[in-house]
Write a protein that holds these residues in place. Structure first.
Motif, mmCIF file in Angstrom:
data_model
loop_
_atom_site.group_PDB
_atom_site.id
_atom_site.type_symbol
_atom_site.label_atom_id
_atom_site.label_comp_id
_atom_site.label_asym_id
_atom_site.label_seq_id
_atom_site.Cartn_x
_atom_site.Cartn_y
_atom_site.Cartn_z
ATOM 1 N N LEU A 160 45.020 52.676 32.235
ATOM 2 C CA LEU A 160 43.989 51.651 32.411
ATOM 3 C C LEU A 160 44.390 50.396 31.654
ATOM 4 O O LEU A 160 44.574 50.420 30.442
ATOM 5 N N ARG A 161 44.516 49.272 32.370
ATOM 6 C CA ARG A 161 44.993 48.040 31.734
ATOM 7 C C ARG A 161 43.941 46.942 31.639
ATOM 8 O O ARG A 161 44.129 45.975 30.897
ATOM 9 N N GLY A 162 42.820 47.059 32.391
ATOM 10 C CA GLY A 162 41.824 45.999 32.270
ATOM 11 C C GLY A 162 40.910 45.949 33.466
ATOM 12 O O GLY A 162 40.674 46.964 34.133
ATOM 13 N N LEU A 163 40.389 44.758 33.723
ATOM 14 C CA LEU A 163 39.410 44.550 34.789
ATOM 15 C C LEU A 163 39.891 43.486 35.763
ATOM 16 O O LEU A 163 40.715 42.635 35.431
ATOM 17 N N ARG A 185 33.353 38.975 28.674
ATOM 18 C CA ARG A 185 32.448 39.696 27.764
ATOM 19 C C ARG A 185 32.442 41.187 28.067
ATOM 20 O O ARG A 185 32.507 42.028 27.170
ATOM 21 N N LEU A 186 32.370 41.521 29.368
ATOM 22 C CA LEU A 186 32.359 42.933 29.768
ATOM 23 C C LEU A 186 33.650 43.625 29.321
ATOM 24 O O LEU A 186 33.617 44.755 28.819
ATOM 25 N N ALA A 187 34.771 42.940 29.473
ATOM 26 C CA ALA A 187 36.043 43.531 29.050
ATOM 27 C C ALA A 187 36.029 43.802 27.549
ATOM 28 O O ALA A 187 36.513 44.845 27.095
ATOM 29 N N GLY A 188 35.472 42.895 26.782
ATOM 30 C CA GLY A 188 35.385 43.096 25.330
ATOM 31 C C GLY A 188 34.535 44.308 24.986
ATOM 32 O O GLY A 188 34.887 45.119 24.125
ATOM 33 N N GLU A 189 33.410 44.447 25.705
ATOM 34 C CA GLU A 189 32.534 45.608 25.457
ATOM 35 C C GLU A 189 33.254 46.906 25.795
ATOM 36 O O GLU A 189 33.173 47.890 25.065
ATOM 37 N N GLN A 204 44.201 43.297 30.026
ATOM 38 C CA GLN A 204 44.414 42.437 31.194
ATOM 39 C C GLN A 204 43.106 42.091 31.900
ATOM 40 O O GLN A 204 42.243 42.953 32.089
ATOM 41 N N LEU A 205 43.004 40.837 32.297
ATOM 42 C CA LEU A 205 41.880 40.357 33.107
ATOM 43 C C LEU A 205 42.467 39.644 34.319
ATOM 44 O O LEU A 205 43.071 38.570 34.174
ATOM 45 N N SER A 206 42.314 40.266 35.479
ATOM 46 C CA SER A 206 42.843 39.690 36.718
ATOM 47 C C SER A 206 41.734 38.903 37.396
ATOM 48 O O SER A 206 40.807 39.483 37.973
ATOM 49 N N MET A 207 41.812 37.586 37.304
ATOM 50 C CA MET A 207 40.781 36.739 37.923
ATOM 51 C C MET A 207 41.303 35.316 38.037
ATOM 52 O O MET A 207 42.130 34.882 37.249
ATOM 53 N N GLY A 208 40.805 34.631 39.061
ATOM 54 C CA GLY A 208 41.277 33.285 39.341
ATOM 55 C C GLY A 208 42.247 33.308 40.509
ATOM 56 O O GLY A 208 43.126 34.165 40.580
ATOM 57 N N MET A 209 42.044 32.387 41.458
ATOM 58 C CA MET A 209 42.886 32.290 42.654
ATOM 59 C C MET A 209 43.325 30.822 42.794
ATOM 60 O O MET A 209 43.234 30.043 41.848
ATOM 61 N N ALA A 219 38.519 31.017 30.737
ATOM 62 C CA ALA A 219 37.640 32.147 30.379
ATOM 63 C C ALA A 219 38.423 33.360 29.880
ATOM 64 O O ALA A 219 37.818 34.341 29.460
ATOM 65 N N GLY A 220 39.758 33.334 29.981
ATOM 66 C CA GLY A 220 40.526 34.447 29.436
ATOM 67 C C GLY A 220 41.370 35.233 30.428
ATOM 68 O O GLY A 220 41.901 36.291 30.072
ATOM 69 N N ALA A 221 41.528 34.754 31.649
ATOM 70 C CA ALA A 221 42.368 35.470 32.615
ATOM 71 C C ALA A 221 43.782 35.673 32.065
ATOM 72 O O ALA A 221 44.340 34.766 31.435
ATOM 73 N N THR A 222 44.344 36.848 32.324
ATOM 74 C CA THR A 222 45.751 37.084 31.972
ATOM 75 C C THR A 222 46.629 37.241 33.207
ATOM 76 O O THR A 222 47.848 37.176 33.114
ATOM 77 N N ILE A 223 45.988 37.487 34.358
ATOM 78 C CA ILE A 223 46.714 37.529 35.635
ATOM 79 C C ILE A 223 45.930 36.658 36.606
ATOM 80 O O ILE A 223 44.733 36.888 36.816
#
Ligand SMILES: *Cc1c(COP(=O)(O)O)cnc(C)c1O
Length: 240
Positions: A160-163, A185-189, A204-209, A219-223
């Motif tokens: 499991l690497r993230g959301l 925030r959810l990832a931190g929780e 990892q946070l996969s978000m943004g296109m 906001a913290g995207a890593t991918i």
């Protein structure tokens, strides 16, 4: 098509956007990875980006992805599955991808774990969260995410690497900021609810296109998952 100059220009443009967004919010550009979303584009298009140094690609449609992987087997590429997953399609996904961004229920995670070949390293997995789009059938709810993440983290064939999230479309890119911030925030929780050994790799946070990668990075995207800005516009397709 190797070395296609327009491909080169588009890739440089997207990488420059990522660097500028990181600079704007004080992040290290190396903390954000560009995932090139190559769905609907052919192996030649992938190859022409690969020769420019892009090494990870996202695909939504299994048969199309497998054909491209075969055509590009001479290259050392990292493949990410980012489309909806039907339970009867998990085996080829477990066998042929390095990452899966769209795990949204335990049944799928169980199957991917069981079907991951023992000879491969664990499949890198993100839990997809339906952060704000009540009309979408994809992604678990934010309330379900912590329990699902903890269950996924315990499976031997997965890491499991993230959301991951695909927020509902907004009129302006900035409109996605609240959804991206809610994901962070959810990832931190969730990170603080995981056993220490698992929490470390939950990074990892996969978000943004194409349209909103800057907002996601802030906001913290890593991918960031970028298709159109790299490959041009796609024909409409209606099977997601
Ligand atoms: C198609 C797709 C993208 C890329 O979207 P663009 O707007 O073309 O950059 C990103 N993520 C997912 C899950 C997609 O299906």
């Amino acid at each position: 098509m190797n070395g296609d100059p327009s491909t080169h220009r588009r890739l440089e443009g997207v990488l420059a956007r990522i660097r500028a967004a990181c600079t704007d919010c004080g992040r290290d550009p190396a903390s954000v990875r560009l995932l090139a979303v190559s769905k609907t584009f052919g192996a030649d298009a992938v190859r022409s980006l690969a020769v420019q140094g892009q090494d990870c690609f996202g695909e939504n449609y299994l048969q199309e992805a497998l054909a491209k992987q075969q055509a590009l087997a001479d290259l050392d590429l990292e493949w990410h599955f980012i489309g909806p997953i039907q339970s009867n399609k998990t085996r080829p996904i477990a066998e042929s991808f390095h990452w899966v961004h769209t795990v949204d229920r335990l049944k799928i995670a169980d199957r991917l774990s069981a079907q991951r070949p023992r000879s491969s390293s664990p499949l890198q997995v993100l839990v997809q969260v339906n952060i704000d789009d009540e009309s979408s059938k994809h992604g678990c709810t934010p309330a379900e995410a912590p329990a699902l993440a903890n269950a996924v983290a315990a499976l031997p064939g997965l890491e499991l690497r993230g959301l991951m999230a695909i927020p509902a479309p907004t009129a302006e890119p900035a409109g996605a900021a609240p959804a991206f911030e809610a994901m962070a925030r959810l990832a931190g929780e969730i990170r603080s609810s995981l056993p220490p050994g698992r929490a470390q790799r939950f990074d990892q946070l996969s978000m943004g296109m194409s349209a909103d990668l800057e907002v996601a990075i802030r906001a913290g995207a890593t991918i960031v998952r970028v298709g159109t800005a790299l490959f041009g516009s796609r024909p409409a397709r209606d099977d997601g």
